[in-house]
Scaffold this motif. Structure first.
Motif, PDB file in Angstrom:
ATOM      1  N   MET A 141     -49.269 -84.521  -4.146  1.00  0.00           N
ATOM      2  CA  MET A 141     -50.497 -83.771  -4.437  1.00  0.00           C
ATOM      3  C   MET A 141     -51.597 -84.164  -3.442  1.00  0.00           C
ATOM      4  SD  MET A 141     -52.312 -83.442  -8.114  1.00  0.00           S
ATOM      5  CE  MET A 141     -50.815 -83.393  -9.067  1.00  0.00           C
ATOM      6  N   ASP A 199     -56.364 -80.823  -3.475  1.00  0.00           N
ATOM      7  CA  ASP A 199     -55.714 -80.210  -4.613  1.00  0.00           C
ATOM      8  C   ASP A 199     -56.113 -80.911  -5.915  1.00  0.00           C
ATOM      9  OD1 ASP A 199     -54.014 -78.331  -5.678  1.00  0.00           O
ATOM     10  OD2 ASP A 199     -52.375 -79.791  -5.821  1.00  0.00           O
ATOM     11  N   ARG A 200     -56.073 -82.231  -5.869  1.00  0.00           N
ATOM     12  CA  ARG A 200     -56.414 -83.015  -7.052  1.00  0.00           C
ATOM     13  C   ARG A 200     -57.881 -82.820  -7.410  1.00  0.00           C
ATOM     14  NH1 ARG A 200     -55.298 -86.804 -10.517  1.00  0.00           N
ATOM     15  NH2 ARG A 200     -56.944 -88.320 -10.955  1.00  0.00           N
ATOM     16  N   ARG A 233     -63.689 -76.644 -17.497  1.00  0.00           N
ATOM     17  CA  ARG A 233     -63.128 -76.083 -18.735  1.00  0.00           C
ATOM     18  C   ARG A 233     -63.321 -77.031 -19.929  1.00  0.00           C
ATOM     19  NH1 ARG A 233     -58.166 -72.062 -17.450  1.00  0.00           N
ATOM     20  NH2 ARG A 233     -59.275 -70.894 -15.849  1.00  0.00           N
ATOM     21  N   THR A 234     -63.243 -78.323 -19.675  1.00  0.00           N
ATOM     22  CA  THR A 234     -63.519 -79.296 -20.746  1.00  0.00           C
ATOM     23  C   THR A 234     -64.925 -79.076 -21.284  1.00  0.00           C
ATOM     24  OG1 THR A 234     -62.111 -80.916 -19.660  1.00  0.00           O
ATOM     25  CG2 THR A 234     -63.646 -81.757 -21.297  1.00  0.00           C
ATOM     26  N   LYS A 273     -59.708 -80.256  -6.755  1.00  0.00           N
ATOM     27  CA  LYS A 273     -59.879 -78.913  -7.287  1.00  0.00           C
ATOM     28  C   LYS A 273     -59.446 -78.869  -8.769  1.00  0.00           C
ATOM     29  CE  LYS A 273     -58.573 -74.157  -6.428  1.00  0.00           C
ATOM     30  NZ  LYS A 273     -57.362 -73.428  -6.052  1.00  0.00           N
ATOM     31  N   GLN A 274     -58.290 -79.539  -8.981  1.00  0.00           N
ATOM     32  CA  GLN A 274     -57.784 -79.571 -10.363  1.00  0.00           C
ATOM     33  C   GLN A 274     -58.789 -80.229 -11.303  1.00  0.00           C
ATOM     34  OE1 GLN A 274     -54.139 -81.704 -10.883  1.00  0.00           O
ATOM     35  NE2 GLN A 274     -53.776 -80.865 -12.916  1.00  0.00           N
ATOM     36  N   LEU A 275     -59.361 -81.368 -10.836  1.00  0.00           N
ATOM     37  CA  LEU A 275     -60.327 -82.081 -11.677  1.00  0.00           C
ATOM     38  C   LEU A 275     -61.568 -81.236 -11.926  1.00  0.00           C
ATOM     39  CD1 LEU A 275     -60.145 -85.800 -10.543  1.00  0.00           C
ATOM     40  CD2 LEU A 275     -59.559 -84.822 -12.766  1.00  0.00           C
ATOM     41  N   VAL A 331     -61.717 -77.935 -12.037  1.00  0.00           N
ATOM     42  CA  VAL A 331     -61.363 -76.932 -13.054  1.00  0.00           C
ATOM     43  C   VAL A 331     -61.315 -77.578 -14.432  1.00  0.00           C
ATOM     44  CG1 VAL A 331     -59.541 -75.390 -13.855  1.00  0.00           C
ATOM     45  CG2 VAL A 331     -60.105 -75.477 -11.431  1.00  0.00           C
ATOM     46  N   LEU A 332     -60.651 -78.726 -14.472  1.00  0.00           N
ATOM     47  CA  LEU A 332     -60.493 -79.433 -15.749  1.00  0.00           C
ATOM     48  C   LEU A 332     -61.849 -79.781 -16.346  1.00  0.00           C
ATOM     49  CD1 LEU A 332     -57.947 -80.324 -17.239  1.00  0.00           C
ATOM     50  CD2 LEU A 332     -58.221 -82.573 -16.243  1.00  0.00           C
ATOM     51  N   ASN A 333     -62.727 -80.334 -15.512  1.00  0.00           N
ATOM     52  CA  ASN A 333     -64.056 -80.728 -15.993  1.00  0.00           C
ATOM     53  C   ASN A 333     -64.819 -79.530 -16.500  1.00  0.00           C
ATOM     54  OD1 ASN A 333     -63.766 -83.405 -15.594  1.00  0.00           O
ATOM     55  ND2 ASN A 333     -64.627 -83.400 -13.522  1.00  0.00           N
TER      56      ASN A 333
END
Lengths: 601, 365
Positions: free
Chosen positions: A1, A5-6, A16-17, A8-10, A12-14
């Motif tokens: 990863m 990428d990571r 959405r959280t 970006k994922q975080l 999105v996660l943050n």
């Protein structure tokens, strides 16, 4: 990863959280707003609804099972009555209602206070019972004055009645409100106000008789008026119980006993062990105990020196007197200490140790064998015999024939009685057994004590040729099988012959009570209540009938019928009745005569 | 070592749990008409046992949990299946299965397994491939198979909560928004099909929800009575042990799904708000632990647990306040019932576990 990428994922996660957290808070707020709406804004509306809309759960009490005699005739049943209740919630003022009520019925200050205190403990719509079983006059008065008596309610109920109470009170007992201890019984758990059996068979068969509670859910409005019934589950009536007793015979026994102040008669069916009848006088009236107020009646019963509450058949302990001689004889025959031909000579007394032991016949019976000794009830013969047999062997036989024990049947409060032995005396008095005590025991006096039921069982066991008959009170269709005690067979044969002679031969002590219609066998007994002084003994008429009642001897008779094929055994005890031959034996004959003429089974 | 781990536990979370269990026990004590039997006593004993389990789960190495996430899920699925099969061959609907003499409801347990399985799946996922269609199929399998099995039991409430839980986790994990829009459309269009699938009594419940006054003694009865209980409590409540609605047995299942009405009646709006606040606090703590976690596995576990609690609370409260149909969902830590408590306490165990192992780097080794 990759790093990006990571990242970006975080992101999105943050994002959405955060979003979901926010939406949760919003939804929580919506619920909060809804609760505010219900609990604050519209609280008034719901509060009114809460008061208006109440559901009462009424326990539907089950009907108690009936008790019947062996011919299915009712001896305990239930009748309709009216009870008066107050519902605190429905009164304008509870104490005012009670005060008004006390003008019509007997209601003292203490009772009123109790009701008021109770009303504070229970739910306000629950009923409190004020008085049971109103009579028609009071019922009418309350109906007429309804307007002054707010919150009162008349409710139909059932009351236990005993149609033959004067004959069956001892056996049936009575019902009453449960005690605090009773309330823990599983089968009345949900029925705190149920009358339950408190004595006798009513008590021992509570579990069968009570039945199962039902309930009724009703919706009531704010005035307490029932709007509708929501559900109803009927209660289940308790089981009926059929006893081995026979009403007719029971009545007849009481008729026989009515001439005497105190005593008991027990009749047993030898084949089945059924107790056909068991009477005890003086007696009481269960119906009077159930009907409240019963305080005065209780006092009367408790103050009666003859204690009518005692069921003498199972609780009265008597010296069996000469009726015990069969046991001594069987013990001697079993151990081959004597045979039917051995003779002893009786000259009216025998000295043992430093004491003189007397025969009832002051002049003595002369030379006699075992059968004659039972027939004429010679005391000296049995003194001699008992010295040879010894107390422990006698005690063993006595227990085998049903004395000194509580029968494993559903009759509460049976007395055990006493069968003395060396071991027994050591345990109870921590004293050595004296030889002289064996002699006294041999003629059924001294420590030896038995209930009329035990004596009837003893007689039944002798009559049956040694079957270990157990009495029963519940009728059962099964055929009973009792073990036979073969070791006593020979002895019993001789004893039976002797018991036949007691009634049916000239010199027999009960010969005067002989019947021409049927043959019965038996044995008389006269148990001494007080010590007879030497002076009295020397005067010829020391058994004078004129002595004070409480000092007279107890009269006993045990017997069975018919002699050749024994079917019924009987024991008769008349307290202070004089001699067994003159008082008890005729009663036994009359009872056998009644049984013979009437169809019992 | 262990001592250090224990120090890392979130004691504030444990404190909130203890307050909630105390409220639950008090409410059950009241529901038992002022007696510890039959409910309050057992409630507190179960909690005591499960509290230990929670601590043990908290201390297990997170790598171990990670490794066995899928097997655990399939084990739970087998249990769920076996309940289904017993239900088919036995008589009537079955939700329970006996394991070592304890009755458990696999449908409750599987919620935790779904959280773990999804957390592992998205942890392993390369984020740039999340748009691939097969990355929606496998998570959908984790959610829909249990959902359908539970729906068939039939246990509408639990089935809905499983579905919602899954959807929420998918959303958090980063599934594209348009897929959710599509999902909603599919769900709505499949409603007639679902309507045929659910049992008549559930259909009736739904209809009575739409108009409870229509049939006050039937299906709507519970709802009206629970609203009366809540409403008559007012602002400050009638006082502890003073509630009448619940005592008069108006409220069926007052010890389980409707325990909230008893609290509302006896402690009023203040009481219900306090309870709502405590649950909000509980969820906030979950989010806090989640953000602290370095790894996706831990994050998704925490958020999954938060969603699980949220769904329990919201469905239950919405049900008793008439916002949603009566579906039969307990209130965690408050309602009487062993399996829900087991499921919730295991969730808290996992939460505390993440709290301890928040900085583990190579979780899949």
């Amino acid at each position: 990863m990759s790093y990006f990428d990571r990242k970006k994922q975080l992101t999105v996660l943050n994002r959405r959280t955060f979003f979901i957290y926010l939406s949760k808070l919003i939804i929580f707020s919506i619920v909060g707003w809804r609760l505010f709406n219900i609990q604050v804004t519209n609280s008034g509306k719901y509060r009114t609804l809460s008061k208006n809309n109440q559901i009462n759960i009424e326990i539907l009490y089950p009907l108690r099972g009936e008790i019947r005699d062996r011919k299915e005739q009712v001896i305990a049943t239930n009748i309709k009555v009216f009870d008066l209740y107050v519902i605190p919630e429905k009164t304008s003022d509870l104490s005012l209602t009670l005060n008004n009520l006390s003008k019509f019925i007997d209601l003292n200050f203490k009772q009123k206070r109790e009701i008021i205190q109770l009303s504070k403990k229970i739910k306000k719509f629950e009923k409190i019972k004020i008085i049971e079983n109103l009579d028609w006059k009071t019922l009418e008065l309350i109906e007429v004055n309804k307007n002054y008596l707010t919150g009162l309610e008349l409710i139909q109920d059932f009351q236990r009645v005993y149609p033959e109470s004067q004959y069956f009170s001892h056996i049936l007992g009575y019902v009453n409100q449960p005690s605090k201890k009773d309330l823990r019984l599983p089968y009345i758990l949900k029925m705190p106000k149920l009358n339950i059996g408190q004595q006798g068979l009513e008590k021992s068969f509570n579990e069968n008789l009570i039945g199962k509670a039902g309930n009724r859910e009703i919706e009531v409005n704010s005035l307490g008026r029932t709007i509708r019934e929501i559900s109803k589950q009927m209660s289940t009536k308790g089981e009926n119980i059929t006893l081995t007793f026979d009403i007719g015979l029971q009545k007849y026994l009481h008729k026989q006993l009515s001439n005497h102040r105190a005593g008991s008669i027990v009749v047993i069916d030898i084949v089945s062990g059924d107790i056909l009848s068991m009477a005890s006088v003086p007696t009481y009236d269960s119906n009077k105990i159930i009907k409240k107020p019963n305080y005065e009646y209780w006092q009367e019963l408790l103050n009666n020196p003859l204690s009518p509450l005692t069921d003498r058949s199972i609780q009265g302990l008597y010296s069996p007197g000469s009726t015990f001689k069969m046991i001594v004889a069987i013990a001697a025959l079993k151990h081959n200490i004597i045979n039917s031909k051995n003779n002893f000579s009786c000259n009216g007394k025998i000295s043992f140790g430093d004491r003189l032991f007397h025969c009832w016949k002051t002049k003595g019976h002369g030379k006699m064998n075992l059968e004659q000794a039972i027939q004429e009830s010679c005391d000296v013969f049995f003194y001699e015999l008992s010295i040879k047999v010894g107390i422990d062997k006698i005690a063993e036989v006595a227990k085998d024939f049903g004395l000194g024990q509580i029968y494993p049947i559903n009759i509460d409060n049976q007395k055990k009685g006493i069968v003395p032995s060396k071991k027994w005396k050591k345990e109870v008095y921590n004293k050595k057994w004296y030889g002289g005590e064996t002699l006294i025991t041999a003629i059924g006096q001294g420590y030896l004590l038995a209930t009329p039921l035990q004596m009837a069982v003893m007689t039944a066991r002798i009559a049956s040729g040694g079957k270990k008959i157990l009495p029963s009170i519940i009728k059962s269709s099964e055929e009973k099988k009792f073990d036979i005690m073969k070791k006593y067979s020979n002895g019993i044969k001789i004893v039976q012959k002797a018991m036949f002679k007691v009634v049916n031969e000239k010199k027999g002590t009960a010969n005067q009570s002989k019947s021409n219609d049927f043959q019965f066998s038996g044995k008389t007994g006269t148990s001494q209540v007080r010590k007879i002084s030497m002076v009295e003994r020397e005067s010829e008429d020391f058994r004078n009938i004129e002595i004070e009642w409480k000092n007279r001897d107890h009269a006993l008779f045990v017997g069975y019928m018919p002699s050749n094929k024994p079917q019924y055994s009987i024991s008769v005890v008349i307290e202070h009745g004089g001699s067994g031959a003159s008082t008890a034996a005729p009663i036994a004959r009359d009872v056998f005569n009644y049984i013979n003429k009437t169809n019992i089974t | 070592m262990i001592f250090k781990k224990i120090l890392n536990l979130n004691f504030f979370l444990i404190f909130v749990i203890l307050i909630l269990i105390t409220i639950g026990t008090a409410a059950l004590y009241s529901a038992g008409e002022g007696s510890f039997s039959p409910w309050a006593e057992k409630h507190i004993i179960r909690f005591g046992v499960l509290f230990f389990l929670m601590i043990i789960i908290a201390l297990i190495d997170i790598k171990f949990i990670f490794k066995y996430s899928y097997p655990l899920f399939f084990l739970c699925l087998i249990l769920l299946f076996s309940v289904e099969i017993i239900g088919i061959f036995g008589k009537g609907a079955e939700r329970w299965i006996r394991i070592f003499g304890i009755s458990v409801q696999p449908s409750e347990i599987i919620k935790v397994a779904i959280i773990l399985a999804l957390a592992k799946y998205f942890h392993n996922l390369r984020f740039d491939t999340i748009g691939k269609i097969y990355h929606i199929i496998i998570p959908a399998f984790f959610i829909l198979v249990p959902f359908v099995l539970v729906l068939l039991q039939p246990d509408l409430g639990t089935a809905i909560s499983i579905f919602l839980l899954g959807v929420m986790i998918l959303f958090i994990a980063g599934i594209r928004i348009w897929k959710f829009v599509l999902g909603v459309i599919i769900s709505l269009s499949s409603f007639p099909f679902l309507w045929g699938l659910i049992k008549p009594y559930q259909q009736k419940r739904f209809l009575s929800f739409l108009n409870p006054e229509l049939d006050p003694l039937g299906q709507g009865y519970q709802l009206i009575q629970s609203k009366i209980a809540l409403g008559s409590g007012g602002l400050a409540g009638k006082g502890f042990l003073e509630g009448t609605q619940s005592y008069l047995e108006y409220i069926p299942e007052k010890q389980t799904d409707f325990i909230f009405t008893l609290i509302g009646e006896e402690f009023g709006f203040i009481g219900t708000m306090f309870l709502l606040f405590l649950f909000g606090l509980l969820i906030t703590i979950c989010f806090y632990i989640s953000i602290k976690s370095y790894h996706i596995f831990g994050r998704i576990i925490c958020l999954g647990v938060a969603c699980n609690i949220f769904i329990y609370v919201i469905l239950n409260m919405a049900m008793v306040t008439g916002l949603l149909p009566v579906v039969g969902i307990p209130l965690p830590l408050i309602s009487y019932g062993g399996t829900a408590m087991l499921s919730v306490m295991v969730s808290f165990g996992l939460l505390l576990n993440v709290c301890i192992y928040y900085n583990v780097k190579k979780i899949n080794q």
